[in-house]
Design a protein around this motif. Structure first.
Motif, PDB file in Angstrom:
ATOM      1  N   THR A 306       0.830  -1.219   0.000  1.00 12.19           N
ATOM      2  CA  THR A 306       0.000   0.000   0.000  1.00 12.19           C
ATOM      3  C   THR A 306       0.857   1.258   0.000  1.00 12.19           C
ATOM      4  O   THR A 306       0.492   2.270  -0.607  1.00 12.19           O
ATOM      5  N   GLU A 307       2.026   1.212   0.660  1.00 12.07           N
ATOM      6  CA  GLU A 307       2.928   2.351   0.657  1.00 12.07           C
ATOM      7  C   GLU A 307       3.508   2.592  -0.730  1.00 12.07           C
ATOM      8  O   GLU A 307       3.613   3.732  -1.197  1.00 12.07           O
ATOM      9  N   GLU A 309       2.129   1.651  -3.524  1.00 18.17           N
ATOM     10  CA  GLU A 309       1.011   2.121  -4.345  1.00 18.17           C
ATOM     11  C   GLU A 309       0.793   3.620  -4.138  1.00 18.17           C
ATOM     12  O   GLU A 309       0.588   4.377  -5.102  1.00 18.17           O
ATOM     13  N   SER A 310       0.841   4.066  -2.888  1.00 24.02           N
ATOM     14  CA  SER A 310       0.662   5.483  -2.575  1.00 24.02           C
ATOM     15  C   SER A 310       1.765   6.321  -3.207  1.00 24.02           C
ATOM     16  O   SER A 310       1.504   7.410  -3.750  1.00 24.02           O
ATOM     17  N   LYS A 313       1.115   6.590  -6.984  1.00 21.91           N
ATOM     18  CA  LYS A 313       0.002   7.504  -7.268  1.00 21.91           C
ATOM     19  C   LYS A 313       0.422   8.960  -7.116  1.00 21.91           C
ATOM     20  O   LYS A 313       0.083   9.821  -7.939  1.00 21.91           O
ATOM     21  N   LYS A 314       1.182   9.229  -6.063  1.00 21.14           N
ATOM     22  CA  LYS A 314       1.659  10.592  -5.825  1.00 21.14           C
ATOM     23  C   LYS A 314       2.560  11.058  -6.956  1.00 21.14           C
ATOM     24  O   LYS A 314       2.436  12.188  -7.447  1.00 21.14           O
TER      25      LYS A 314
END
Length: 613
Positions: A306-307, A309-310, A313-314
């Protein structure tokens, strides 16, 4: 890829026309191309260019790094340009330039316009047009070619290497350079004891983030580790105590009843009165055992995904903004956005696995877990996490060469040269052990950079003690050998600058002897249709003679190229040196590295032999 013989370009809302014709090809059929500016496209019939990129190609499934229309290096094309005749055009003809009618002035060395007397006139709907012809020679340049005729009549083509899979090589080279650069910087960070905490507030540059993510998403890295984890996920047995009605108890927890039984409700008498002083419990403790994947280690893996992925996205949002503002580098940003989109799809695919629904959020990092430290898949992801965190905190920027390469007109050549240096460094580490000195890493105010700029001497020094000798090897990047009579490292004629040079110094009881061997990275090939062999070009071998003969103290010079055939030419048939030649060095072949390593080791042995002769 569609192989094209002739292409006619017409821009919307414009009277300009541009025709590109590969004269050596045979005309085939007309095909429809879903590009609004391609008016007519004729395929190449009986194409003989197996093993080569097509002379004219249209790639419809690629976006970003490469433009849809592709030409080929070292190829001649017939060019025909139709332009409306105006007073402005007549004024230009007075100051007639060789590169005319293209707006790209640098085309003057590639495009030879026919004499004005050969130009034709045409009348269309009472409008006079001039038809200008000429020949375009792409030479040995690879990258973006600007064939625009005006502000609205823009056309950019990709000049491809003769090597048919150079687009795939481009991505492999970028990935490998990113991975190796990261490792070098992390090694230096550990050696110098740099305080990384001071960089926590710094926003990592997007190029740094792309470098680390590109290395992370290599097929042999994170995707492989995640597949390994999912195929053999860590689990544990959980004992869960419940209070249930006595009529439903199957496996009562006797120890729990003995220690905490008084907290339960009882009735006087009953079937168990003899066990509980005349009373029978209404409910009892029961222990159920079951297997679960909701472990701290799996929570950590989920958190890491999830990190990442974040982060992707950023970065995606950041690059979208850059692409809309910085139009000159739009193609670079679009390439990066496509990579990010692919990485996000990979993460989404893994996170969509139903098994993650059984795993809760991470509340602490199990850093001392033996599963994370030793179990296959988990161990690799822990290393990737540490590498990513450390890399993003490290105050460094990629080499300016690499940064400029992403938007340069000859990207594959530049990348291949840098990649070859990195591979030669790895070969030297295999032969001599850890490096003793390194000037390719530059540190200024806690800012790390890989200093591989052209024209600046960068070197890595190695030293190895054998039983009877000591060998010092210095690997140079782009070292310049100038014409100076007072320098030992010189060229006696013109200034020469091989891509990579290795200075070997051997010291033993007989004394000291030194020599140079040189390597030049050439991302190009010749092709033998009869046996599908990819060989080096003759002119590249000739250049190796220039290095060996002109640079004082040189005993060999060799081409590194992405072909299949090793070709070595020895001055004496039973000696490795003096010699010139070519070594294959491909992105997907470890055997190539081993061959070069063995040859360098053979040269080291012969230096000592020559010393004794």
């Amino acid at each position: 890829m569609i192989n094209i013989k002739r292409l006619l370009i017409k821009w919307p809302n414009s009277f300009y026309e541009l025709e590109i014709d590969f004269l050596n090809g045979k005309e085939g059929e007309r095909v429809s191309v879903p590009l609004d500016y391609v008016y007519n496209a004729i395929t190449e019939k009986d194409d003989k260019s197996i093993g080569y990129s097509p002379a004219i190609g249209i790639r419809l499934d690629k976006e970003g790094v490469y433009y849809p229309i592709q030409l080929r290096e070292n190829t001649n094309y017939f060019i025909s340009v139709t332009i409306p005749f105006t007073f402005e055009l007549e004024a230009k003809l007075i100051d007639y330039l060789n590169g005319f009618p293209f707006t790209n002035l640098r085309l003057s060395s590639n495009f030879k316009v026919s004499p004005i007397k050969t130009w034709k006139e045409d009348i269309r709907d009472n409008q006079k047009f001039i038809i200008i012809t000429g020949s375009l020679q792409t030479k040995n340049q690879v990258g973006i070619l600007d064939l625009s005729l005006g502000e609205r009549e823009n056309l950019f083509c990709e000049v491809a290497s003769s090597k048919i899979n150079y687009q795939e090589d481009f991505q492999l080279l970028l990935t490998d350079i990113a991975k190796e650069s990261t490792e070098i910087l992390l090694q230096m960070g550990n050696l110098t004891g740099l305080n990384l905490d001071v960089q926590n507030e710094r926003e990592a540059d997007y190029l740094i983030m792309m470098f680390h993510l590109r290395s992370l998403f290599n097929a042999d890295e994170l995707p492989l580790a995640l597949s390994t984890v999912l195929n053999n996920m860590h689990s544990k047995i959980v004992n869960e105590n419940e209070i249930v009605d006595i009529s439903l108890v199957k496996q009562p927890n006797i120890h729990k009843m003995a220690s905490q039984g008084t907290t339960l409700p009882f009735n006087k008498g009953g079937v168990l009165a003899s066990l509980f002083n005349g009373y029978t419990p209404i409910k009892m403790f029961e222990t159920n055992k079951y297997e679960t994947v909701d472990t701290p280690e799996n929570r950590y893996i989920k958190h890491f995904l999830t990190e990442v992925e974040s982060l992707c996205k950023k970065l995606f949002i950041q690059l979208q903004g850059k692409a809309s503002k910085e139009k000159t580098n739009e193609i670079v940003f679009n390439s990066n956005l496509k990579e990010l989109d692919g990485w996000l799809n990979i993460i989404h695919q893994y996170l969509s696995e139903p098994i993650w629904n059984q795993i809760q959020q991470l509340n602490h990092i199990p850093s001392n877990s033996q599963v994370l430290q030793k179990r296959k898949g988990y161990r690799q992801i822990l290393q990737y996490d540490l590498r990513l965190q450390l890399g993003l905190k490290l105050a460094w920027h990629p080499s300016m060469v690499l940064e400029q390469t992403l938007a340069d007109v000859r990207p594959i050549y530049e990348l291949y040269e840098i990649w070859c240096f990195i591979k030669l460094r790895k070969i030297c580490i295999d032969i001599f052990g850890a490096e003793k000195e390194n000037t390719i890493i530059k540190v200024e105010k806690d800012l790390f950079s890989i200093n591989l700029k052209k024209g600046r001497e960068s070197k890595v020094v190695f030293k190895k003690n054998y039983e009877d000798k000591v060998v010092t090897a210095t690997l140079f990047y782009n070292k310049e050998f100038q014409k100076h009579s007072y320098k030992s490292e010189m060229s006696y004629s013109l200034a020469l600058k091989p891509d990579c040079s290795i200075k070997l110094v051997l010291d033993n009881k007989e004394g000291s002897v030194e020599t140079f061997i040189h390597f030049d990275a050439k991302y190009r090939i010749d092709f033998f249709e009869s046996n599908n062999k990819l060989i080096s070009k003759n002119e590249d071998i000739i250049k190796m003679h220039a290095y060996k003969d002109a640079i004082r103290g040189s005993s060999g010079a060799y081409v590194l190229y992405p072909g299949t055939e090793e070709s070595l030419y020895f001055q004496f048939h039973n000696r490795a040196i003096p010699s010139v030649g070519a070594f294959p060095l491909r992105t997907d072949n470890d055997i190539d590295l081993e061959r070069i390593k063995c040859f360098i080791e053979k040269i080291i042995d012969e230096i000592e032999t020559n010393q004794k002769c």
